[in-house]
Every structure is written in structure tokens, then in C-alpha cells.
Design a protein around this motif. Structure first.
Motif, PDB file in Angstrom:
ATOM      1  N   PHE A  36       0.737  -1.190   0.013  1.00 12.55           N
ATOM      2  CA  PHE A  36      -0.044   0.136  -0.029  1.00 12.55           C
ATOM      3  C   PHE A  36       0.776   1.123   0.015  1.00 12.55           C
ATOM      4  O   PHE A  36       0.659   2.029  -0.845  1.00 12.55           O
ATOM      5  CB  PHE A  36      -0.795  -0.109   1.066  1.00 12.55           C
ATOM      6  N   ALA A  61      -6.978   2.682  -2.079  1.00 15.01           N
ATOM      7  CA  ALA A  61      -5.807   1.868  -1.526  1.00 15.01           C
ATOM      8  C   ALA A  61      -6.329   1.881  -0.215  1.00 15.01           C
ATOM      9  O   ALA A  61      -6.178   0.392   0.264  1.00 15.01           O
ATOM     10  CB  ALA A  61      -4.701   2.689  -1.577  1.00 15.01           C
ATOM     11  N   GLY A  64      -8.814  -1.023   0.089  1.00 11.75           N
ATOM     12  CA  GLY A  64      -8.126  -2.400  -0.175  1.00 11.75           C
ATOM     13  C   GLY A  64      -7.742  -2.944   0.906  1.00 11.75           C
ATOM     14  O   GLY A  64      -7.743  -4.214   1.225  1.00 11.75           O
ATOM     15  N   ALA A  68      -8.963  -6.470   2.826  1.00 10.62           N
ATOM     16  CA  ALA A  68      -8.077  -7.452   3.433  1.00 10.62           C
ATOM     17  C   ALA A  68      -8.251  -7.726   4.782  1.00 10.62           C
ATOM     18  O   ALA A  68      -8.245  -9.037   5.287  1.00 10.62           O
ATOM     19  CB  ALA A  68      -6.533  -6.943   3.143  1.00 10.62           C
ATOM     20  N   SER A  81      -3.661  -9.151  -4.633  1.00  9.68           N
ATOM     21  CA  SER A  81      -4.704  -8.541  -5.480  1.00  9.68           C
ATOM     22  C   SER A  81      -5.642  -7.911  -4.951  1.00  9.68           C
ATOM     23  O   SER A  81      -6.510  -7.103  -5.515  1.00  9.68           O
ATOM     24  CB  SER A  81      -5.171  -9.672  -6.416  1.00  9.68           C
ATOM     25  N   ILE A  82      -5.980  -8.171  -3.602  1.00  8.72           N
ATOM     26  CA  ILE A  82      -7.316  -7.528  -2.854  1.00  8.72           C
ATOM     27  C   ILE A  82      -6.845  -5.904  -2.869  1.00  8.72           C
ATOM     28  O   ILE A  82      -7.929  -5.248  -2.448  1.00  8.72           O
ATOM     29  CB  ILE A  82      -7.451  -8.324  -1.521  1.00  8.72           C
ATOM     30  N   LEU A  83      -5.749  -5.603  -2.817  1.00  5.20           N
ATOM     31  CA  LEU A  83      -5.468  -4.125  -2.780  1.00  5.20           C
ATOM     32  C   LEU A  83      -6.029  -3.559  -3.914  1.00  5.20           C
ATOM     33  O   LEU A  83      -6.373  -2.215  -3.705  1.00  5.20           O
ATOM     34  CB  LEU A  83      -4.047  -4.091  -2.727  1.00  5.20           C
ATOM     35  N   ILE A  84      -6.416  -3.935  -5.013  1.00  4.60           N
ATOM     36  CA  ILE A  84      -7.313  -3.424  -6.038  1.00  4.60           C
ATOM     37  C   ILE A  84      -8.672  -3.615  -6.162  1.00  4.60           C
ATOM     38  O   ILE A  84      -9.097  -3.867  -7.260  1.00  4.60           O
ATOM     39  CB  ILE A  84      -6.208  -3.759  -7.411  1.00  4.60           C
ATOM     40  N   SER A  85      -9.111  -4.186  -5.017  1.00  6.88           N
ATOM     41  CA  SER A  85     -10.507  -4.306  -5.148  1.00  6.88           C
ATOM     42  C   SER A  85     -11.404  -3.306  -5.541  1.00  6.88           C
ATOM     43  O   SER A  85     -12.442  -3.633  -6.137  1.00  6.88           O
ATOM     44  CB  SER A  85     -10.971  -4.725  -3.647  1.00  6.88           C
ATOM     45  N   HIS A 169     -18.031   1.004  -2.214  1.00  2.00           N
ATOM     46  CA  HIS A 169     -17.679  -0.166  -2.585  1.00  2.00           C
ATOM     47  C   HIS A 169     -18.526  -1.134  -2.270  1.00  2.00           C
ATOM     48  O   HIS A 169     -19.039  -1.927  -3.114  1.00  2.00           O
ATOM     49  CB  HIS A 169     -16.229  -0.543  -2.292  1.00  2.00           C
TER      50      HIS A 169
END
Length: 263
Positions: A36, A61, A64, A68, A81-85, A169
Motif C-alpha cells: 500500500f 488503496a 483495499g 484485506a 490482488s485484494i489491494l485493487i478491489s 464499494h
């Protein structure tokens, strides 16, 4: 939008949950936090617009890291990849998150602009562009006043955006409405958020005291300076882990699956 009102002691619970969740999966949560930080640092390297770009990416960010933490509470290992959810949630919510990021960048630049009226832009330039910090500069009354003005203005800005990325989100709330609901959640749960902030301040101060005592017992005062930096980073990572719990308890859960998960 339904809002949950929680007692003030819940703020301490959020801190405990942030720490325990981090401790359960330290490698995953620490690794994601450093990714991050790296992502935002790389964004600042973009010529001319680097600082604004990093600011605009911060809500996505942060989301993300919240995603997580959500995965970690389910006993799952959060993948990088969860950082770009936020960028995998469909075009509509992606656009909403981009608007939210633009609003955050504009708000932050505006408060820096106000601080620049105090000291001619020295603090804003140092913060956004970087440069050499000198004792003479820091001791200037105008520089110190600009710093306090920026900090005072950042508090309401942070409360506006505290829950906003998650609302956009997970609940599909529009960017402007998410700011309103975020501010109302912080206002209605003022006691819990006050305890939350004070508790994290206490954690940081306690860590600094422990590190200093250990360095003194080892007869190496310089060790405190060296060791405090990684300790502070871990505490900040725990703090970001705890943010998800403030959202979870302030708003009712949604049955909608996390971005990237099957419905």
C-alpha cells in the motif's frame, strides 16, 4: 442508509480487534500495508501530478486494506490482488471511487492552499514536493502555524472520507452521499471515535517508552531512534487494520460479495 450507534467503549474494541487481527496474520497484513505504501510512493514519482495522483489513489488503496481485513476476519489469507478491489468492482463503482479520489485530492490540496496563506507555502511545498528540513525552518513561527492549520483542517476532511470508500464499494452509495453518511457516522459515534483515537495515541506512546527503556537497559540510546521507525510502521499497519471494524460496527452489513468473489 441505516446507521448504528455504538457506545464509547467500542472505540477500544476497535483497537483491540485491529491489533489481534494483525497478529493472527502478521505477514499478510504487514506485507499488504507495505505494498500500500509502495503503491502511493510510486504514484508520487509521476512528473507534475505525482502528489495529486497519490492523494486520489488513497481512498481506493485504503479500501483495499479494509477488504484485506475483512478477508482475515473470515479466516482467509488476503492475497495481494485484494489491494485493487476498488478497481474490480464494475465500471459504475470504479467511476464512483475515482470521483471520490478526485474529491479527496481536491480537498487536501485546498487545505494545503489555506496553510500556504500562513507561511507563503513553505509547509505545503515541503509536504507535497519534499525538500530539506532545517532547524531554522521548523522553528519559524509561520511554519509551525501553517502546520497546525493544516492539521486542524485535515481532521474534518479525514472524517468526511473515513467511511466513504467502503460505502461506495460495499453499499453502492454515490460519492457525495458517502461523504455525508461518513461524517454523520463519525458525529453520531463521536465518543467511540474519540476513545479510538486516544487509545491508538496511547499505544504509540507506550511503544515509544518500551523501546526507549530497552535501549537504555542495553546501554545504547541510539538504538531507540533506529528501532522506533519499524515499530512505528507496524503500529500504523495495525491502525489501518482496525479501520475496517469502525465501518463494520457503524453500518449494517451487506450481503453483497466482495469484489472478485463469486456471488
Amino acid at each position: 442508509m441505516k446507521l448504528n450507534i455504538v457506545p464509547a467503549r467500542t472505540g477500544l474494541t476497535w483497537v483491540k480487534l485491529g491489533i489481534t487481527t494483525f497478529v493472527k496474520q502478521p505477514l499478510a497484513m504487514a506485507g499488504l500495508f507495505f505494498m500500500f505504501m509502495a503503491m502511493l510512493s510510486v504514484a508520487t514519482l509521476v512528473p507534475f501530478i505525482g502528489a495529486a495522483l497519490a492523494l486520489a489513489l488513497l481512498p481506493a488503496a485504503t479500501l483495499g486494506l479494509m477488504a484485506a481485513t475483512q478477508e482475515a476476519t473470515k479466516g482467509k489469507f488476503p492475497m495481494p490482488s485484494i489491494l485493487i478491489s476498488a478497481f474490480r468492482a464494475g465500471q459504475q463503482r470504479l467511476r464512483a471511487m475515482m470521483v471520490l479520489g478526485a474529491l479527496y485530492a481536491a480537498g487536501f490540496m485546498a487545505l494545503m492552499g489555506i496553510s500556504a496563506l500562513v507561511d507563503g507555502g513553505q509547509f505545503a511545498s515541503l509536504y507535497l514536493v519534499g525538500g530539506k528540513i532545517t532547524e531554522e525552518l521548523v522553528l519559524q513561527d509561520s511554519f509551525q502555524m501553517a502546520m497546525w492549520v493544516a492539521m486542524a483542517l485535515y481532521l474534518p476532511l479525514s472524517l468526511l472520507f473515513w467511511h466513504a470508500p467502503a460505502l461506495v464499494h460495499w453499499h453502492g452509495v454515490s460519492p457525495v452521499k458517502s461523504l455525508f453518511f461518513s461524517a454523520m457516522a463519525c458525529y453520531k459515534n463521536f465518543g467511540a471515535f474519540t476513545v479510538f483515537g486516544l487509545a491508538w495515541t496511547g499505544v504509540f506512546v507506550l511503544a515509544a517508552i518500551v523501546v526507549s527503556l530497552i535501549a537504555t537497559l542495553l546501554g545504547n540510546p541510539m538504538l531507540a531512534t533506529v528501532a522506533m521507525f519499524p515499530v512505528a510502521l507496524v503500529i500504523v499497519a495495525m491502525f489501518f487494520t482496525s479501520i475496517y471494524f469502525t465501518f463494520r460496527d457503524c453500518f449494517p452489513e451487506t450481503d453483497e460479495p466482495l469484489a472478485g468473489e463469486p456471488a
